[in-house]
Motif scaffolding. Structure first.
Motif, short mmCIF file in Angstrom:
data_model
loop_
_atom_site.label_atom_id
_atom_site.label_comp_id
_atom_site.label_asym_id
_atom_site.label_seq_id
_atom_site.Cartn_x
_atom_site.Cartn_y
_atom_site.Cartn_z
N LEU A 128 -4.71 -3.70 -35.23
CA LEU A 128 -3.83 -4.77 -34.74
C LEU A 128 -2.38 -4.48 -35.12
CD1 LEU A 128 -5.98 -7.95 -35.56
CD2 LEU A 128 -5.53 -6.94 -33.31
N GLN A 129 -2.17 -3.92 -36.30
CA GLN A 129 -0.82 -3.55 -36.70
C GLN A 129 -0.26 -2.43 -35.82
OE1 GLN A 129 -1.53 -2.68 -40.84
NE2 GLN A 129 -0.99 -4.74 -41.51
N GLU A 130 -1.15 -1.52 -35.39
CA GLU A 130 -0.72 -0.47 -34.46
C GLU A 130 -0.30 -1.09 -33.13
OE1 GLU A 130 -2.40 3.71 -32.51
OE2 GLU A 130 -3.79 2.23 -33.35
N GLU A 131 -1.10 -2.04 -32.64
CA GLU A 131 -0.75 -2.72 -31.40
C GLU A 131 0.54 -3.52 -31.55
OE1 GLU A 131 -0.91 -3.92 -27.49
OE2 GLU A 131 -2.02 -2.34 -28.55
N SER A 132 0.72 -4.12 -32.72
CA SER A 132 1.95 -4.86 -32.98
C SER A 132 3.16 -3.93 -32.98
CB SER A 132 1.85 -5.59 -34.33
OG SER A 132 3.02 -6.30 -34.60
#
Length: 439
Positions: A128-132
């Motif tokens: 999710l942090q990568e997508e963020s």
């Protein structure tokens, strides 16, 4: 030719090419789409976002390492001194000879089988942090693009204003020549000539200010786009003539809710906080792991007297670990996690509401710009007709110089506002694209 003259000729010959190079100007017509492509490739404001995406991708790989087995190995050599033995009351003490050289080699592998979901949720948070990070890159890219659109259209506006002022300066000079000719005949007062000369001076001053503004905007654009210093950007003239889509406000709002990078980031923040909550809860669950190892020790000191031999053995098994302190330590963390989730949900709701309001306002301004264009087109037509009538009347001594000044100013203002109205349509359209996250 004397030596002094020869020196002057040599200096001129050496300096002329440098002056020509310094003044070399390359005019380049760039469309908005081409400008976006250059910005994506060269803008320094976008590069940190690209690096951030790569950093987040590596963080996912690091999180996945938790699924791999832990392998520990140790090797040591030691010198062992003699021992000493006595009764329990410390009487009858005696030395106990020991083998003096010791060695130890151990290797152990541990594989987590069950961690209460802590590993899988940690990986999910990293993803999710990568997508963020990707959304943050997209958001920064949109900001740069919208900023460039502002520079680009303002440059377009200023260049058109410059041409309008050039045209009006020429017209003013022609009128001034006519007035001066009449002044020589004694038909016009000197005060009337002075007033028109003042008008011409003000027009030329404004033209200079427009030139300076054009230079500033052009420098902003070429710096952001990574172009050479000598490049002069010419906006594509088809930008304000092409037909732009006109959709209803609900369509733009739905598009913004579905594609806005800001709303997507807020939604990811809610999801990440929920995963963090599950990670905290996993601390209350047991941890199960498989392990296997091998040890090679010497000498054997657990026997009395010690045995001066090496001893090797291996083992496999399953381990269960439970942290009882988590039963009372995680309560406060869970309460905090619930408030974090609620806060992120409230921030998302607020961001969605503000996005809907912004898109609605932007759509209203977009539609209003078409009405403004129609009004300005009519104003230019009427101002032109009025200027022609007043000028003919003035030539026939049927109008005053003040009437000519008013007609000229009205015509200038109408032409400038028409250009502004055409560009405002394009700006408001790209503003809607920016607000909806589709620029």
């Amino acid at each position: 030719m004397n030596k002094f003259t020869l020196l002057i000729v040599v200096l001129c010959a050496s300096l002329c090419p440098m002056g020509t190079y310094a003044q070399e100007v390359v005019r380049r017509v760039i469309s908005i789409e081409e400008m976006f492509t250059l910005a994506d490739r060269n803008s320094k404001s976008i590069r940190p976002g690209i690096t951030g995406v790569s950093e987040a991708a590596e963080a996912v790989k690091v999180a996945k390492n938790a699924r791999l087995p832990e392998i520990d190995a140790s090797l040591s050599f030691s010198y062992i001194g003699d021992g000493w033995m006595s009764d329990r009351n410390f009487s009858h003490g005696m030395n106990a000879p020991m083998p003096h050289y010791g060695n130890n080699f151990a290797i152990e592998a541990t594989q987590i089988v069950y961690s209460g979901g802590a590993v899988s949720k940690g990986i999910a948070v990293a993803k999710l942090q990568e997508e963020s990070a990707r959304l943050n890159l997209e958001s920064n890219r949109d900001k740069v693009r919208f900023m460039l659109v502002g520079y680009y259209l303002d440059l377009f506006k200023q260049q058109n204003m410059y041409r309008v002022y050039e045209k009006n300066i020429e017209q003013t000079k022609q009128v001034l020549r006519d007035i001066q000719a009449k002044g020589e005949q004694g038909i016009v007062l000197k005060n009337d000539i002075t007033r028109y000369e003042l008008l011409l001076s003000n027009l030329e001053l404004t033209r200079t200010q427009i030139q300076n503004t054009i230079a500033i905007l052009n420098n902003n654009l070429i710096t952001t786009l990574g172009l050479s210093v000598g490049v002069v950007i010419e906006p594509d003239t088809t930008t304000i003539t092409r037909s732009l889509p006109v959709e209803d406000g609900d369509s733009w709002t739905n598009k913004a809710i579905a594609t806005s990078p800001l709303l997507k980031q807020m939604s990811l923040a809610v999801e990440m906080s929920r995963h963090q909550d599950k990670i905290i809860k996993s601390e209350r669950l047991p941890k199960v792991a498989l392990f296997a190892g091998n040890r090679f020790d010497g000498p054997i000191l657990i026997e009395v007297p010690p045995i001066n031999k090496n001893f090797n053995y291996w083992y496999v098994g399953v381990g269960l670990k439970y942290n009882f302190s988590a039963l009372y330590k995680t309560n406060k963390s869970l309460n905090r996690s619930k408030f974090t989730i609620r806060r992120n949900e409230e921030q998302y709701a607020d961001a969605r509401e503000q996005t809907e309001l912004s898109v609605n306002s932007g759509h209203i301004r977009y539609m209003e710009s078409y009405v403004q264009l129609n009004t300005q087109q009519k104003s230019v037509e009427l101002a032109g007709q009025n200027y022609t009538v007043i000028r003919n009347r003035y030539k026939n001594d049927m109008a005053l110089i003040t009437d000519m000044l008013d007609a000229s100013n009205s015509k200038l203002a109408a032409e400038v506002e028409l250009v502004n109205a055409q560009i405002n349509i394009v700006f408001n359209y790209y503003n809607l694209l920016y607000l909806s996250g589709t620029i």
